[in-house]
Design a protein around this motif. Sequence first.
Motif, PDB file in Angstrom:
ATOM      1  N   VAL A  93      49.400  48.656  32.286  1.00  0.00           N
ATOM      2  CA  VAL A  93      48.628  47.855  32.984  1.00  0.00           C
ATOM      3  C   VAL A  93      47.837  48.449  34.034  1.00  0.00           C
ATOM      4  O   VAL A  93      48.179  49.176  34.799  1.00  0.00           O
ATOM      5  CB  VAL A  93      49.479  46.742  33.774  1.00  0.00           C
ATOM      6  N   ALA A  94      46.602  48.042  34.138  1.00  0.00           N
ATOM      7  CA  ALA A  94      45.690  48.863  35.004  1.00  0.00           C
ATOM      8  C   ALA A  94      45.971  48.675  36.507  1.00  0.00           C
ATOM      9  O   ALA A  94      45.886  49.651  37.148  1.00  0.00           O
ATOM     10  CB  ALA A  94      44.330  47.954  34.742  1.00  0.00           C
ATOM     11  N   HIS A  95      46.714  47.573  36.910  1.00  0.00           N
ATOM     12  CA  HIS A  95      46.964  47.640  38.433  1.00  0.00           C
ATOM     13  C   HIS A  95      48.097  48.554  38.749  1.00  0.00           C
ATOM     14  O   HIS A  95      48.606  48.814  39.991  1.00  0.00           O
ATOM     15  CB  HIS A  95      47.384  46.096  38.819  1.00  0.00           C
ATOM     16  N   GLU A  96      48.730  49.297  37.653  1.00  0.00           N
ATOM     17  CA  GLU A  96      49.762  50.138  38.032  1.00  0.00           C
ATOM     18  C   GLU A  96      49.184  51.420  38.518  1.00  0.00           C
ATOM     19  O   GLU A  96      50.094  52.545  38.572  1.00  0.00           O
ATOM     20  CB  GLU A  96      50.832  50.156  36.902  1.00  0.00           C
ATOM     21  N   TYR A  97      47.837  51.545  37.931  1.00  0.00           N
ATOM     22  CA  TYR A  97      47.153  52.950  38.331  1.00  0.00           C
ATOM     23  C   TYR A  97      46.658  52.913  39.670  1.00  0.00           C
ATOM     24  O   TYR A  97      46.032  51.883  40.205  1.00  0.00           O
ATOM     25  CB  TYR A  97      46.333  52.926  37.394  1.00  0.00           C
ATOM     26  N   ASP A  98      46.715  54.174  40.315  1.00  0.00           N
ATOM     27  CA  ASP A  98      46.493  54.249  41.641  1.00  0.00           C
ATOM     28  C   ASP A  98      45.083  54.746  41.774  1.00  0.00           C
ATOM     29  O   ASP A  98      44.456  54.788  42.900  1.00  0.00           O
ATOM     30  CB  ASP A  98      47.461  55.363  42.296  1.00  0.00           C
ATOM     31  N   LEU A  99      44.516  55.607  40.947  1.00  0.00           N
ATOM     32  CA  LEU A  99      43.362  56.220  40.988  1.00  0.00           C
ATOM     33  C   LEU A  99      42.639  56.030  39.657  1.00  0.00           C
ATOM     34  O   LEU A  99      43.380  55.956  38.720  1.00  0.00           O
ATOM     35  CB  LEU A  99      43.523  57.973  41.234  1.00  0.00           C
ATOM     36  N   TRP A 100      41.233  55.978  39.916  1.00  0.00           N
ATOM     37  CA  TRP A 100      40.514  55.637  38.736  1.00  0.00           C
ATOM     38  C   TRP A 100      39.104  56.623  38.580  1.00  0.00           C
ATOM     39  O   TRP A 100      38.670  57.214  40.073  1.00  0.00           O
ATOM     40  CB  TRP A 100      39.769  54.483  38.704  1.00  0.00           C
ATOM     41  N   GLY A 101      38.574  57.060  37.656  1.00  0.00           N
ATOM     42  CA  GLY A 101      37.334  57.559  37.607  1.00  0.00           C
ATOM     43  C   GLY A 101      36.212  56.680  37.446  1.00  0.00           C
ATOM     44  O   GLY A 101      36.443  55.327  37.495  1.00  0.00           O
ATOM     45  N   THR A 128      33.303  50.525  21.164  1.00  0.00           N
ATOM     46  CA  THR A 128      32.361  50.397  22.000  1.00  0.00           C
ATOM     47  C   THR A 128      32.767  49.904  23.472  1.00  0.00           C
ATOM     48  O   THR A 128      33.246  48.766  23.590  1.00  0.00           O
ATOM     49  CB  THR A 128      31.062  49.787  21.614  1.00  0.00           C
ATOM     50  N   ALA A 129      32.677  50.638  24.589  1.00  0.00           N
ATOM     51  CA  ALA A 129      33.065  50.248  25.894  1.00  0.00           C
ATOM     52  C   ALA A 129      32.884  51.131  26.806  1.00  0.00           C
ATOM     53  O   ALA A 129      32.452  52.654  26.444  1.00  0.00           O
ATOM     54  CB  ALA A 129      34.585  49.979  25.753  1.00  0.00           C
ATOM     55  N   VAL A 130      33.056  51.240  28.155  1.00  0.00           N
ATOM     56  CA  VAL A 130      33.073  52.413  28.941  1.00  0.00           C
ATOM     57  C   VAL A 130      34.511  52.598  29.255  1.00  0.00           C
ATOM     58  O   VAL A 130      35.362  51.586  29.364  1.00  0.00           O
ATOM     59  CB  VAL A 130      32.743  51.743  30.507  1.00  0.00           C
ATOM     60  N   TYR A 131      34.758  53.800  29.030  1.00  0.00           N
ATOM     61  CA  TYR A 131      36.075  54.383  28.940  1.00  0.00           C
ATOM     62  C   TYR A 131      36.350  54.965  30.351  1.00  0.00           C
ATOM     63  O   TYR A 131      35.671  55.758  30.987  1.00  0.00           O
ATOM     64  CB  TYR A 131      36.342  55.322  28.055  1.00  0.00           C
ATOM     65  N   TYR A 132      37.511  54.646  30.854  1.00  0.00           N
ATOM     66  CA  TYR A 132      37.987  55.169  32.336  1.00  0.00           C
ATOM     67  C   TYR A 132      39.321  55.833  32.348  1.00  0.00           C
ATOM     68  O   TYR A 132      40.363  55.186  31.401  1.00  0.00           O
ATOM     69  CB  TYR A 132      38.237  53.892  33.417  1.00  0.00           C
ATOM     70  N   CYS A 133      39.485  56.851  33.085  1.00  0.00           N
ATOM     71  CA  CYS A 133      41.072  57.347  33.145  1.00  0.00           C
ATOM     72  C   CYS A 133      41.487  57.129  34.532  1.00  0.00           C
ATOM     73  O   CYS A 133      40.741  56.785  35.538  1.00  0.00           O
ATOM     74  CB  CYS A 133      40.915  58.941  33.034  1.00  0.00           C
TER      75      CYS A 133
END
Length: 127
Positions: A110-118, A91-96
Amino acid sequence: QVQLVESGGGLVQAGGSLRLSCTASGRTFSLYGMGWFRQAPGKEREFVAAISWNGGSTYYADVVKGRFTISRDNAKNTVYLHMSSLKPEDTAVYYCGAVVNYRASYHYTVAHEYDLWGQGTQVTVSS
């Protein structure tokens, strides 16, 4: 500006399945590495799965390995997360997320390696 929109979340019983989708606007989706993360209340965003630009390489967090499958359809600008054998702790909020300057043979966990988020989609697994 590329935008990511997740869908497919909902309420499911333990042991059930869900398929999340993340659709991107723009024409450069096929060049991006993509990933799924999740965030439960009071916890940090954690890595779930990642996929290379062409779908040829995938990588999973140990806690979901064997239960979740990430895939993509570049013709539809969409990445999927098929989740099975769901547990209440999923159970969580799922982000791409998208990695714009993707480097092959590197696992983006690692999250900070990603440039764009939904904006995220809620998944709730009842016991």
